[in-house]
Write a protein that holds these residues in place. Structure first.
Motif, short mmCIF file in Angstrom:
data_model
loop_
_atom_site.label_atom_id
_atom_site.label_comp_id
_atom_site.label_asym_id
_atom_site.label_seq_id
_atom_site.Cartn_x
_atom_site.Cartn_y
_atom_site.Cartn_z
N TRP A 55 0.83 -1.22 0.00
CA TRP A 55 0.00 0.00 0.00
C TRP A 55 0.87 1.27 0.00
N ASP A 56 1.82 1.30 0.94
CA ASP A 56 2.63 2.52 1.09
C ASP A 56 3.45 2.81 -0.17
N ALA A 57 4.02 1.75 -0.78
CA ALA A 57 4.83 1.96 -1.97
C ALA A 57 3.97 2.53 -3.11
N LEU A 58 2.75 2.00 -3.27
CA LEU A 58 1.86 2.51 -4.32
C LEU A 58 1.41 3.93 -4.00
#
Ligand SMILES: Cc1ncc(COP(=O)(O)O)c(C=O)c1O
Length: 400
Positions: A45-48
């Motif tokens: 989630w965080d990377a996206l």
């Protein structure tokens, strides 16, 4: 304002041959990979979410950014001394994105006469009819005319120098200086000169446009366009016109563009040399009444050409010494080496007569009022040996 240090000719040649040392990280491939993908996936989630936050630099969907397209943009920005470049699916897509990003209903723009036909049609028909933007066209030869045509509603001055219709120049620095305290964006189509021969951003322009379908690609196998400017402006256009209208370049085409760019300095030197040899030969021919090439001393703005550009390319026009349509057609059809067709800036020499399209699109009076005649020929001198091109022109002129 120049955004990055000016590169010398030697630095440009080495930079283009090596792309800043950026090679394939896995296999050490000498040519950059084509990232033929529409989308990118992320660990979590965080990377996206971070990719969305840095959407200008992080590819996550092809319409927004593709790594091969991004590499070509970095190379073009470096060449033009721009903070950023954004590639589009054609030169027209870049032109319309630049204008739609710079104008709103009620605004006015000043443009030079004799610009590329569809760009002229966008300014004179589409913008007034569909967006409520008005345009004044002024003569290229008169720097003051641009300033005098500006009203309190003027937001854009649109230049194409040299113009691809009549090869007339506009004094970019002079116009930029005259309107520097006003809220007016200067947009320059720099396709003819390429970033190697003319630096509009350093001369005071806000946006530089190229049809990369011409010299930048250089092999007549690609349609592309690029916008160059400061980071804020190009990022705004990326988020709105590029993303919403969606006319982005595809990765295969970006790769072809990168391949063409490697040899741009070599090709342009050869185009320039061949173009001048052919132009000088035509200017001395009894069956030719006029040659318009900014690199010739006979061009009325040759001094400005020398001041504003560091050289020339090889698209120019000449007029045959006959206004008889049948004779003009005989000359045109007798050519054996020149390809008969539109476009320019590729490896092969091409010829086009403005009358071919104008006869269908407008009245004879309008054609004349635009400064054209039936005997006008436009040629793009390619990479063939100039003696072969001259021999072809000579035998065709005998048919006139
Ligand atoms: C001066 C100039 N600008 C822009 C364009 C448009 O470029 P494209 O054909 O890549 O849309 C052209 C095309 O011929 C051109 O001659």
């Amino acid at each position: 304002m120049s955004f990055s240090e000016d590169l010398s000719d030697a630095e440009i040649a080495t930079y283009l041959a090596r792309y800043l040392g950026r090679a394939d990280q896995v296999f050490g491939a000498a040519a950059p990979p084509i990232y033929q993908t529409s989308t990118h996936t992320f660990e979590n989630w965080d990377a996206l979410s971070n990719a969305f936050d840095d959407r200008i630099n992080t590819p996550f969907y092809g319409r927004q950014l593709n790594p091969t397209v991004q590499l070509a943009e970095q190379v073009l920005a470096r060449l033009a001394g721009a903070e950023r470049a954004r590639l589009f699916g054609s030169g027209m897509a870049a032109i319309t994105a630049a204008l739609l990003a710079s104008l709103k209903t009620g605004d006015h723009l000043v443009a030079v006469n004799g610009i590329y036909g569809p760009a002229g049609r966008f300014l004179s028909s589409w913008l007034p009819q569909k967006a409520g933007v008005t345009t004044s066209f002024v003569s290229a030869m008169d720097c003051d005319a641009f300033v005098q045509a500006c009203t309190s509603r003027t937001r854009v001055i649109y230049l194409e120098t040299p113009s691809s219709g009549h090869f007339e120049l506009q004094d970019i620095a002079g116009i930029a200086e005259a309107v520097k305290d006003r809220d007016i964006r200067i947009i320059v189509d720099n396709t003819w000169a390429t970033p190697l021969r003319q630096r509009p951003l350093a001369l005071g322009a806000h946006l530089e446009i190229h049809s990369a379908s011409k010299y930048l690609g250089g092999h007549s196998d690609l349609i592309a366009g690029v916008l160059l400017g400061n980071a804020e402006l190009i990022e705004a256009i990326t988020n709105d016109e590029a993303e919403l209208l969606g006319a982005r370049l595809a990765p295969q085409d970006a790769w072809l563009l990168l391949r063409g760019l490697r040899t741009l300095p070599l090709r342009l030197d050869a185009h320039e040399r061949n173009g001048l040899i052919v132009a000088e030969w035509l200017a001395a021919h009894a069956k030719v009444s006029r040659v318009s090439h900014p690199g010739l001393a006979s061009h009325p703005q040759h001094e400005l050409a020398k001041r504003q550009m560091s050289g020339s390319s090889s698209l120019f026009s000449f007029a045959l010494a006959s206004e008889d349509l049948a004779a003009v057609k005989r000359f045109f059809n007798a050519l054996q080496l020149f390809g008969r067709g539109v476009s320019w800036g590729g490896h092969e020499s091409l010829i086009f007569a403005p009358a071919i399209s104008a006869i269908k699109e407008q009245s004879a009076e309008r054609f004349k009022a635009m400064g054209f005649s039936i005997s006008d020929m436009r040629i793009s001198v390619g990479l063939e040996h100039p003696e072969d091109l001259i021999a072809d022109l000579e035998q065709a002129l005998q048919a006139l």
